[in-house]
Design a protein around this motif. Structure first.
Motif, PDB file in Angstrom:
ATOM      1  N   LEU A  62     -27.619   9.661  15.872  1.00  0.00           N
ATOM      2  CA  LEU A  62     -28.321  10.036  14.652  1.00  0.00           C
ATOM      3  C   LEU A  62     -27.882  11.410  14.145  1.00  0.00           C
ATOM      4  CD1 LEU A  62     -32.019   8.820  15.057  1.00  0.00           C
ATOM      5  CD2 LEU A  62     -30.269   7.975  13.494  1.00  0.00           C
ATOM      6  N   LYS A  63     -27.454  12.276  15.067  1.00  0.00           N
ATOM      7  CA  LYS A  63     -27.010  13.608  14.646  1.00  0.00           C
ATOM      8  C   LYS A  63     -25.767  13.535  13.766  1.00  0.00           C
ATOM      9  CE  LYS A  63     -28.915  16.972  17.840  1.00  0.00           C
ATOM     10  NZ  LYS A  63     -28.581  18.091  18.735  1.00  0.00           N
ATOM     11  N   PRO A  64     -24.659  12.920  14.230  1.00  0.00           N
ATOM     12  CA  PRO A  64     -23.498  12.829  13.331  1.00  0.00           C
ATOM     13  C   PRO A  64     -23.783  12.018  12.072  1.00  0.00           C
ATOM     14  CG  PRO A  64     -23.133  11.553  15.341  1.00  0.00           C
ATOM     15  CD  PRO A  64     -24.341  12.392  15.568  1.00  0.00           C
ATOM     16  N   LEU A  65     -24.632  10.994  12.200  1.00  0.00           N
ATOM     17  CA  LEU A  65     -24.991  10.211  11.012  1.00  0.00           C
ATOM     18  C   LEU A  65     -25.770  11.077  10.032  1.00  0.00           C
ATOM     19  CD1 LEU A  65     -24.913   7.356   9.782  1.00  0.00           C
ATOM     20  CD2 LEU A  65     -27.121   6.928  10.839  1.00  0.00           C
ATOM     21  N   GLY A  66     -26.700  11.874  10.559  1.00  0.00           N
ATOM     22  CA  GLY A  66     -27.437  12.803   9.698  1.00  0.00           C
ATOM     23  C   GLY A  66     -26.521  13.847   9.094  1.00  0.00           C
ATOM     24  N   GLY A  67     -25.524  14.283   9.867  1.00  0.00           N
ATOM     25  CA  GLY A  67     -24.542  15.231   9.334  1.00  0.00           C
ATOM     26  C   GLY A  67     -23.791  14.662   8.148  1.00  0.00           C
ATOM     27  N   LEU A  68     -23.369  13.407   8.261  1.00  0.00           N
ATOM     28  CA  LEU A  68     -22.686  12.756   7.134  1.00  0.00           C
ATOM     29  C   LEU A  68     -23.602  12.673   5.917  1.00  0.00           C
ATOM     30  CD1 LEU A  68     -20.712   9.795   8.790  1.00  0.00           C
ATOM     31  CD2 LEU A  68     -19.766  11.822   7.659  1.00  0.00           C
ATOM     32  N   TYR A  69     -24.880  12.403   6.178  1.00  0.00           N
ATOM     33  CA  TYR A  69     -25.837  12.298   5.071  1.00  0.00           C
ATOM     34  C   TYR A  69     -26.007  13.637   4.360  1.00  0.00           C
ATOM     35  CZ  TYR A  69     -30.162  11.304   2.558  1.00  0.00           C
ATOM     36  OH  TYR A  69     -31.105  11.157   1.576  1.00  0.00           O
ATOM     37  N   LEU A  70     -26.141  14.725   5.141  1.00  0.00           N
ATOM     38  CA  LEU A  70     -26.268  16.048   4.532  1.00  0.00           C
ATOM     39  C   LEU A  70     -24.991  16.430   3.786  1.00  0.00           C
ATOM     40  CD1 LEU A  70     -28.149  18.111   7.283  1.00  0.00           C
ATOM     41  CD2 LEU A  70     -29.097  17.006   5.259  1.00  0.00           C
ATOM     42  N   LEU A  71     -23.830  16.073   4.349  1.00  0.00           N
ATOM     43  CA  LEU A  71     -22.556  16.335   3.665  1.00  0.00           C
ATOM     44  C   LEU A  71     -22.489  15.554   2.357  1.00  0.00           C
ATOM     45  CD1 LEU A  71     -20.076  16.315   6.677  1.00  0.00           C
ATOM     46  CD2 LEU A  71     -20.606  18.272   5.208  1.00  0.00           C
ATOM     47  N   LEU A  99     -24.689  24.736  -0.318  1.00  0.00           N
ATOM     48  CA  LEU A  99     -23.618  25.222   0.554  1.00  0.00           C
ATOM     49  C   LEU A  99     -24.115  25.266   2.007  1.00  0.00           C
ATOM     50  CD1 LEU A  99     -20.851  26.550   1.051  1.00  0.00           C
ATOM     51  CD2 LEU A  99     -21.904  28.761   0.519  1.00  0.00           C
ATOM     52  N   VAL A 100     -25.337  25.751   2.195  1.00  0.00           N
ATOM     53  CA  VAL A 100     -25.921  25.798   3.535  1.00  0.00           C
ATOM     54  C   VAL A 100     -26.136  24.384   4.065  1.00  0.00           C
ATOM     55  CG1 VAL A 100     -27.971  26.460   4.855  1.00  0.00           C
ATOM     56  CG2 VAL A 100     -26.988  28.043   3.185  1.00  0.00           C
ATOM     57  N   ILE A 101     -26.584  23.473   3.212  1.00  0.00           N
ATOM     58  CA  ILE A 101     -26.777  22.087   3.627  1.00  0.00           C
ATOM     59  C   ILE A 101     -25.452  21.486   4.101  1.00  0.00           C
ATOM     60  CG2 ILE A 101     -27.268  19.768   2.744  1.00  0.00           C
ATOM     61  CD1 ILE A 101     -29.498  21.052   1.066  1.00  0.00           C
ATOM     62  N   ALA A 102     -24.340  21.837   3.422  1.00  0.00           N
ATOM     63  CA  ALA A 102     -23.022  21.363   3.843  1.00  0.00           C
ATOM     64  C   ALA A 102     -22.664  21.911   5.226  1.00  0.00           C
ATOM     65  CB  ALA A 102     -21.963  21.770   2.822  1.00  0.00           C
ATOM     66  N   VAL A 103     -22.963  23.195   5.460  1.00  0.00           N
ATOM     67  CA  VAL A 103     -22.688  23.803   6.767  1.00  0.00           C
ATOM     68  C   VAL A 103     -23.507  23.110   7.858  1.00  0.00           C
ATOM     69  CG1 VAL A 103     -22.901  25.908   8.144  1.00  0.00           C
ATOM     70  CG2 VAL A 103     -22.005  26.025   5.809  1.00  0.00           C
ATOM     71  N   LEU A 104     -24.772  22.831   7.564  1.00  0.00           N
ATOM     72  CA  LEU A 104     -25.614  22.132   8.531  1.00  0.00           C
ATOM     73  C   LEU A 104     -25.083  20.724   8.789  1.00  0.00           C
ATOM     74  CD1 LEU A 104     -29.210  23.150   7.360  1.00  0.00           C
ATOM     75  CD2 LEU A 104     -27.792  24.182   9.130  1.00  0.00           C
ATOM     76  N   GLY A 105     -24.590  20.077   7.734  1.00  0.00           N
ATOM     77  CA  GLY A 105     -23.998  18.755   7.896  1.00  0.00           C
ATOM     78  C   GLY A 105     -22.790  18.789   8.817  1.00  0.00           C
ATOM     79  N   LEU A 106     -21.932  19.806   8.654  1.00  0.00           N
ATOM     80  CA  LEU A 106     -20.770  19.957   9.534  1.00  0.00           C
ATOM     81  C   LEU A 106     -21.205  20.192  10.977  1.00  0.00           C
ATOM     82  CD1 LEU A 106     -18.398  22.164   7.329  1.00  0.00           C
ATOM     83  CD2 LEU A 106     -18.024  19.793   8.027  1.00  0.00           C
ATOM     84  N   LYS A 107     -22.245  21.003  11.158  1.00  0.00           N
ATOM     85  CA  LYS A 107     -22.743  21.289  12.508  1.00  0.00           C
ATOM     86  C   LYS A 107     -23.260  20.011  13.175  1.00  0.00           C
ATOM     87  CE  LYS A 107     -25.879  24.386  15.013  1.00  0.00           C
ATOM     88  NZ  LYS A 107     -26.710  23.404  15.713  1.00  0.00           N
ATOM     89  N   LEU A 108     -23.997  19.211  12.447  1.00  0.00           N
ATOM     90  CA  LEU A 108     -24.492  17.965  13.005  1.00  0.00           C
ATOM     91  C   LEU A 108     -23.357  16.992  13.288  1.00  0.00           C
ATOM     92  CD1 LEU A 108     -27.755  17.156  11.001  1.00  0.00           C
ATOM     93  CD2 LEU A 108     -27.555  17.723  13.410  1.00  0.00           C
TER      94      LEU A 108
END
Length: 256
Positions: free
Chosen positions: A80-89, A194-203
């Protein structure tokens, strides 16, 4: 003190910094959510708009409450973490794509006619209730945003609880203050995504960490220093532009 360690983790200062980040992100997400919901009810008669939004807010509370109860379970599902990261990206990409569109100065809107749910229900339950149903579906999507944003900062379940709870409060109490803040500093919306994109990359990077747990990169990604860096970056990227705008009017702010 034991209670503070339970709630905030071993490093209380780091926990407080994460909470500060969550207040900013959850509040800005709530502002964006509220703006989208407002556009969805604009085609209703004036006397029905506030009622539809009231149902929407109730739905937001319910959906975020469900996500709050499910948070402990959700963090145990690694994919769910990488999937959530893709969603935030995707959210960030969609925002910046819209910013680059010619003549796009109306902000984010939702075309209800393109929704299969709205088309399937409007004939049987009418425009008002079909709109309310669509608002509730959007509430679910927005609640997932809040959970993923909280998980991006920490695996500490109590901090995630605090983050999602802040999201609930932000819908009611903080959103209006952030609306006024964004009205004065319009560039903060871009900074937020921009921050949401960074969080997406982190996830999304957790995908690498899952398959290569012994690598040096995974050690760095899972380190306490990496979490502190993301937290400091999030606060700094909001504070510095505001200070620069106040002192030098760059980026430009709206005069009040």
């Amino acid at each position: 003190m034991d209670i503070l360690h339970t709630l905030l983790g071993d490093d209380i200062q780091a926990g407080l910094l994460i909470i500060l980040n969550l207040i900013v992100i959850e509040s800005l997400l709530s502002v964006d959510n509220a703006a989208v919901l407002a556009t969805m009810v604009m085609d209703l008669p004036k006397e029905q708009r506030s009622r539809a939004l009231k149902y929407g807010i109730i739905g937001a509370y319910v959906m975020r409450g469900i996500c709050l109860l499910c948070a402990a379970w959700l963090v145990q599902i690694w994919w769910l973490k990488p999937l959530g990261g893709l969603y935030l990206l995707y959210l960030a990409f969609d925002y910046f794509k819209g910013k680059g569109a010619v003549g796009d100065d109306e902000g984010e809107t939702v075309n209800k006619e393109k929704s299969w749910l709205y088309r399937a229900t409007v004939g049987s339950i009418g425009t008002f209730w079909a709109t309310v149903a669509l608002v509730e579906v959007m509430d679910l999507a927005f609640s997932i945003d809040n959970v993923f944003a909280a998980v991006a900062f920490t695996d500490h379940i109590y901090l995630i609880y605090i983050g999602v709870f802040i999201g609930i409060l932000a819908m009611r109490f903080v959103a209006q203050a952030f609306v006024r803040l964004i009205e004065r500093f319009p560039f903060l919306e871009t900074v937020a995504f921009l921050v949401i994109a960074v969080l997406g990359l982190k996830l999304f990077a957790s995908l690498y960490a899952h398959f290569y747990p012994a690598s040096a990169m995974t050690t760095i990604l899972n380190s306490h220093k990496a979490d502190i860096f993301v937290s400091v970056f999030t606060v700094t990227v909001f504070v510095l532009p505001v200070l620069s705008s106040l002192l030098f009017n760059f980026p430009k702010r709206k005069l009040v």
